[in-house]
Design an enzyme around this catalytic site. Structure first.
Site, PDB file in Angstrom:
ATOM      1  CB  SER A  85      -1.025  -0.176   1.325  1.00 43.76           C
ATOM      2  OG  SER A  85      -0.313  -0.568   2.846  1.00 43.76           O
ATOM      3  CD  GLU A  97      -7.971  -6.055   1.028  1.00 40.06           C
ATOM      4  OE1 GLU A  97      -7.861  -4.627   1.616  1.00 40.06           O
ATOM      5  OE2 GLU A  97      -7.133  -6.167   1.451  1.00 40.06           O
TER       6      GLU A  97
END
Length: 274
Positions: free
Chosen positions: A50, A187
């Site tokens: 990320s 997720e």
């Protein structure tokens, strides 16, 4: 704390032993300074890909390189003492073959000093996970919404709304756990599915947009602190608005510079009297 008084880093087996016990707290870190601030409080620091979006302004994680992950991983290891450090393997550095994955993971552990690697994927990656684990590389898996597969998935949306998708995600989690992953990030799946996965696998499940029933939770620190100005997912809770504080500080600094009120007498070096 060790017998010598030194802080002892949390190990992968210690994280794995938390299955069904005290929930595991994980936050992302990409720098020495952030690692130092988070280390006393969290069980694990995840150097996530990320960082491509958060630090480098990329549209997705797909352009992140192995060298980038190693450099940031090493910084986080240097900035921490107690948290277990896990580093993401970026896209296209492990999917080709188990051998490619081993070379990439070995570089990450050797050059950064991290304790484990994380990779995305389900049944198709089980052979690779087993290959790494048998060679002494601890692996954290990642199922459900997998950002590296954003093009194939058609965007960032919650997974598991259809029966077929639920069966696929559960099968993925079981395959990765059976292959030896000590932990699995779950997720962006519907809440009942995250509960079912947690009950179905021996690996520690780490939720992000999943369920409080998972064995632990992870958030992107910059989202949690209000530092990232991009899209904020539904599952993020804002624990502070440091971004506003930084902006206000920069505004005040610039105003004082332009008014010549900074630096003041206390900030400069006068001529010393003999």
């Amino acid at each position: 704390m060790s017998a010598t008084g030194q802080i002892k880093r949390i190990s992968v087996p210690e994280i794995a032993a938390r299955k069904g016990g005290e929930p595991v707290s994980i936050l992302t870190a990409y720098s020495i300074s952030m690692a130092r601030l988070l280390d006393p409080h969290t069980d694990c620091l995840l150097v996530g890909d990320s960082l491509g979006m958060v630090l480098y302004g990329m549209d997705s994680t797909l352009s992140v390189t192995l060298d980038m992950m190693i450099a940031h991983g090493a910084a986080v290891v240097r900035g921490s003492q107690r948290a277990c450090v896990v580093v993401d393997l970026p896209w296209a550095t492990y999917q080709e073959s188990p051998q490619q994955a081993f070379r990439s993971a070995a570089r990450v552990l050797a050059e950064s000093g991290a304790q484990a690697v994380k990779l995305e994927g389900g049944e198709e990656m089980a052979e690779t996970v087993g290959f790494l684990v048998r060679r002494g590389i601890p692996v954290m898996g990642h199922v459900g919404l997998t950002p590296q597969a954003v093009n194939a998935l058609g965007g960032y949306r919650a997974r598991g709304r259809s029966d077929a998708e639920q069966r696929k995600i559960i099968g993925d989690a079981r395959a990765i756990a059976d292959a030896g992953a000590f932990s699995i990030v779950v997720e962006g799946v519907i809440e009942p599915l995250a509960r079912q996965i947690t009950e179905s696998v021996p690996a520690v499940t780490i939720g992000i947009g999943a369920s409080a029933a998972c064995d632990g939770q992870v958030l992107v620190t910059d989202d949690m602190l209000g530092l990232f100005s991009g899209f904020t997912p539904k599952f993020v809770k804002r624990y502070a608005d440091i971004g506003d504080t930084i902006s206000q500080a920069a505004e005040a600094y610039t105003a004082e510079v332009r008014a010549r009120s900074f630096p003041g007498p206390e900030h400069v070096f006068p001529v010393k009297k003999n």
